[in-house]
Design a protein around this motif. Structure first.
Motif, mmCIF file in Angstrom:
data_model
loop_
_atom_site.group_PDB
_atom_site.id
_atom_site.type_symbol
_atom_site.label_atom_id
_atom_site.label_comp_id
_atom_site.label_asym_id
_atom_site.label_seq_id
_atom_site.Cartn_x
_atom_site.Cartn_y
_atom_site.Cartn_z
ATOM 1 N N ILE A 79 0.842 -1.205 0.000
ATOM 2 C CA ILE A 79 0.000 0.000 0.000
ATOM 3 C C ILE A 79 0.875 1.252 0.000
ATOM 4 O O ILE A 79 0.603 2.215 -0.719
ATOM 5 N N PHE A 80 1.951 1.252 0.800
ATOM 6 C CA PHE A 80 2.877 2.376 0.843
ATOM 7 C C PHE A 80 3.468 2.649 -0.540
ATOM 8 O O PHE A 80 3.516 3.788 -1.003
ATOM 9 N N LEU A 81 3.901 1.588 -1.217
ATOM 10 C CA LEU A 81 4.489 1.732 -2.542
ATOM 11 C C LEU A 81 3.441 2.208 -3.556
ATOM 12 O O LEU A 81 3.729 3.073 -4.391
ATOM 13 N N ALA A 82 2.233 1.692 -3.471
ATOM 14 C CA ALA A 82 1.168 2.131 -4.378
ATOM 15 C C ALA A 82 0.825 3.600 -4.147
ATOM 16 O O ALA A 82 0.610 4.355 -5.114
ATOM 17 N N LEU A 83 0.770 4.031 -2.893
ATOM 18 C CA LEU A 83 0.491 5.434 -2.595
ATOM 19 C C LEU A 83 1.590 6.342 -3.142
ATOM 20 O O LEU A 83 1.303 7.439 -3.632
ATOM 21 N N TYR A 84 2.821 5.886 -3.062
ATOM 22 C CA TYR A 84 3.917 6.663 -3.644
ATOM 23 C C TYR A 84 3.697 6.853 -5.144
ATOM 24 O O TYR A 84 3.812 7.960 -5.666
ATOM 25 N N TYR A 85 3.399 5.762 -5.841
ATOM 26 C CA TYR A 85 3.215 5.861 -7.285
ATOM 27 C C TYR A 85 1.996 6.689 -7.664
ATOM 28 O O TYR A 85 2.006 7.395 -8.661
ATOM 29 N N LEU A 86 0.929 6.604 -6.863
ATOM 30 C CA LEU A 86 -0.294 7.335 -7.196
ATOM 31 C C LEU A 86 -0.211 8.828 -6.881
ATOM 32 O O LEU A 86 -0.737 9.656 -7.625
ATOM 33 N N PHE A 87 0.402 9.177 -5.748
ATOM 34 C CA PHE A 87 0.309 10.556 -5.285
ATOM 35 C C PHE A 87 1.626 11.328 -5.205
ATOM 36 O O PHE A 87 1.628 12.543 -5.291
ATOM 37 N N PRO A 91 5.129 12.588 -12.591
ATOM 38 C CA PRO A 91 4.841 11.940 -13.877
ATOM 39 C C PRO A 91 5.966 12.203 -14.882
ATOM 40 O O PRO A 91 6.585 13.256 -14.886
ATOM 41 N N GLY A 92 6.213 11.231 -15.711
ATOM 42 C CA GLY A 92 7.234 11.393 -16.731
ATOM 43 C C GLY A 92 8.645 11.127 -16.261
ATOM 44 O O GLY A 92 9.588 11.414 -16.980
ATOM 45 N N GLU A 93 8.825 10.611 -15.073
ATOM 46 C CA GLU A 93 10.162 10.311 -14.533
ATOM 47 C C GLU A 93 10.285 8.795 -14.288
ATOM 48 O O GLU A 93 10.330 8.350 -13.146
ATOM 49 N N PRO A 94 10.350 7.991 -15.340
ATOM 50 C CA PRO A 94 10.386 6.537 -15.121
ATOM 51 C C PRO A 94 11.655 6.061 -14.412
ATOM 52 O O PRO A 94 11.602 5.117 -13.629
ATOM 53 N N ARG A 95 12.780 6.720 -14.667
ATOM 54 C CA ARG A 95 14.027 6.285 -14.021
ATOM 55 C C ARG A 95 13.965 6.502 -12.510
ATOM 56 O O ARG A 95 14.413 5.666 -11.739
ATOM 57 N N GLN A 96 13.394 7.623 -12.087
ATOM 58 C CA GLN A 96 13.251 7.900 -10.657
ATOM 59 C C GLN A 96 12.307 6.889 -10.001
ATOM 60 O O GLN A 96 12.561 6.433 -8.892
ATOM 61 N N ILE A 98 11.748 3.773 -11.015
ATOM 62 C CA ILE A 98 12.445 2.484 -10.963
ATOM 63 C C ILE A 98 13.481 2.496 -9.843
ATOM 64 O O ILE A 98 13.597 1.520 -9.092
ATOM 65 N N ASN A 99 14.235 3.581 -9.718
ATOM 66 C CA ASN A 99 15.235 3.682 -8.648
ATOM 67 C C ASN A 99 14.579 3.594 -7.281
ATOM 68 O O ASN A 99 15.094 2.927 -6.376
ATOM 69 N N PHE A 100 13.441 4.275 -7.116
ATOM 70 C CA PHE A 100 12.759 4.215 -5.831
ATOM 71 C C PHE A 100 12.234 2.813 -5.549
ATOM 72 O O PHE A 100 12.358 2.311 -4.433
ATOM 73 N N ALA A 101 11.657 2.172 -6.558
ATOM 74 C CA ALA A 101 11.139 0.812 -6.367
ATOM 75 C C ALA A 101 12.264 -0.153 -6.000
ATOM 76 O O ALA A 101 12.099 -0.991 -5.099
ATOM 77 N N LEU A 102 13.405 -0.040 -6.668
ATOM 78 C CA LEU A 102 14.551 -0.899 -6.328
ATOM 79 C C LEU A 102 15.046 -0.630 -4.910
ATOM 80 O O LEU A 102 15.329 -1.564 -4.155
ATOM 81 N N PHE A 103 15.149 0.644 -4.554
ATOM 82 C CA PHE A 103 15.566 0.985 -3.198
ATOM 83 C C PHE A 103 14.571 0.442 -2.179
ATOM 84 O O PHE A 103 14.960 -0.108 -1.145
ATOM 85 N N PHE A 104 13.288 0.579 -2.453
ATOM 86 C CA PHE A 104 12.248 0.097 -1.546
ATOM 87 C C PHE A 104 12.343 -1.409 -1.356
ATOM 88 O O PHE A 104 12.286 -1.906 -0.232
ATOM 89 N N ILE A 105 12.501 -2.145 -2.447
ATOM 90 C CA ILE A 105 12.573 -3.605 -2.369
ATOM 91 C C ILE A 105 13.838 -4.048 -1.636
ATOM 92 O O ILE A 105 13.787 -4.947 -0.791
ATOM 93 N N ILE A 106 14.967 -3.425 -1.949
ATOM 94 C CA ILE A 106 16.214 -3.778 -1.257
ATOM 95 C C ILE A 106 16.110 -3.463 0.228
ATOM 96 O O ILE A 106 16.517 -4.265 1.070
ATOM 97 N N THR A 107 15.533 -2.323 0.560
ATOM 98 C CA THR A 107 15.356 -1.952 1.967
ATOM 99 C C THR A 107 14.401 -2.919 2.660
ATOM 100 O O THR A 107 14.640 -3.347 3.789
ATOM 101 N N TYR A 108 13.324 -3.297 1.975
ATOM 102 C CA TYR A 108 12.353 -4.244 2.539
ATOM 103 C C TYR A 108 13.035 -5.565 2.902
ATOM 104 O O TYR A 108 12.887 -6.068 4.018
ATOM 105 N N PHE A 109 13.776 -6.113 1.945
ATOM 106 C CA PHE A 109 14.407 -7.406 2.200
ATOM 107 C C PHE A 109 15.563 -7.312 3.193
ATOM 108 O O PHE A 109 15.821 -8.257 3.942
#
Length: 128
Positions: A79-87, A91-96, A98-109
């Motif tokens: 839900i936290f990750l979905a809220l980040y993407y929604l709000f 927009p228009g920053e796909p690299r940012q 992807i970087n945030f999603a990778l950081f989030f997943i690495i931090t999660y694990f």
């Protein structure tokens, strides 16, 4: 429980320091939400430690309670990750994104591995 919280504080301090160093050297100002991610994981894992210390008065219930808490953390993180993407993401920053999603997943694990290891080592030490 104190040792578990101390480990979380050390892990969070290390992660915050790492982000701070990256932020200073890269100077692209895209690390704001990364700080919030570390604070989010720190608070959710400390809440889990308190929750487990209160509810796990029986060794037979402990694995069930731990699995339920881990599942709840996974859904709240989604839900936290979905809220980040929604709000919050621009927009228009796909690299940012992807970087945030990778950081989030690495931090999660990272938090999951460190906390699972420390929790079960501390639990086994108490039983001896």
């Amino acid at each position: 429980m104190k040792k578990h919280i101390a480990i979380n504080l050390k892990l969070s301090a290390g992660a915050l320091f790492f982000i701070f160093i990256l932020d200073m050297f890269l100077k692209n100002n895209s690390f704001t939400y990364h700080y919030f991610t570390v604070l989010y994981f720190s608070s959710i894992y400390m809440a889990q430690a308190i929750f487990l210390s209160i509810l796990s008065n029986s060794p037979t219930r402990l694995p069930t309670i731990y699995a339920a808490a881990t599942l709840l953390k996974m859904f709240v993180s989604l839900i936290f990750l979905a809220l980040y993407y929604l709000f919050l993401s621009e927009p228009g920053e796909p690299r940012q994104k992807i970087n945030f999603a990778l950081f989030f997943i690495i931090t999660y694990f990272t938090y999951l591995a460190v906390n699972t290891r420390s929790f079960f080592i501390n639990t086994n030490e108490k039983q001896k």
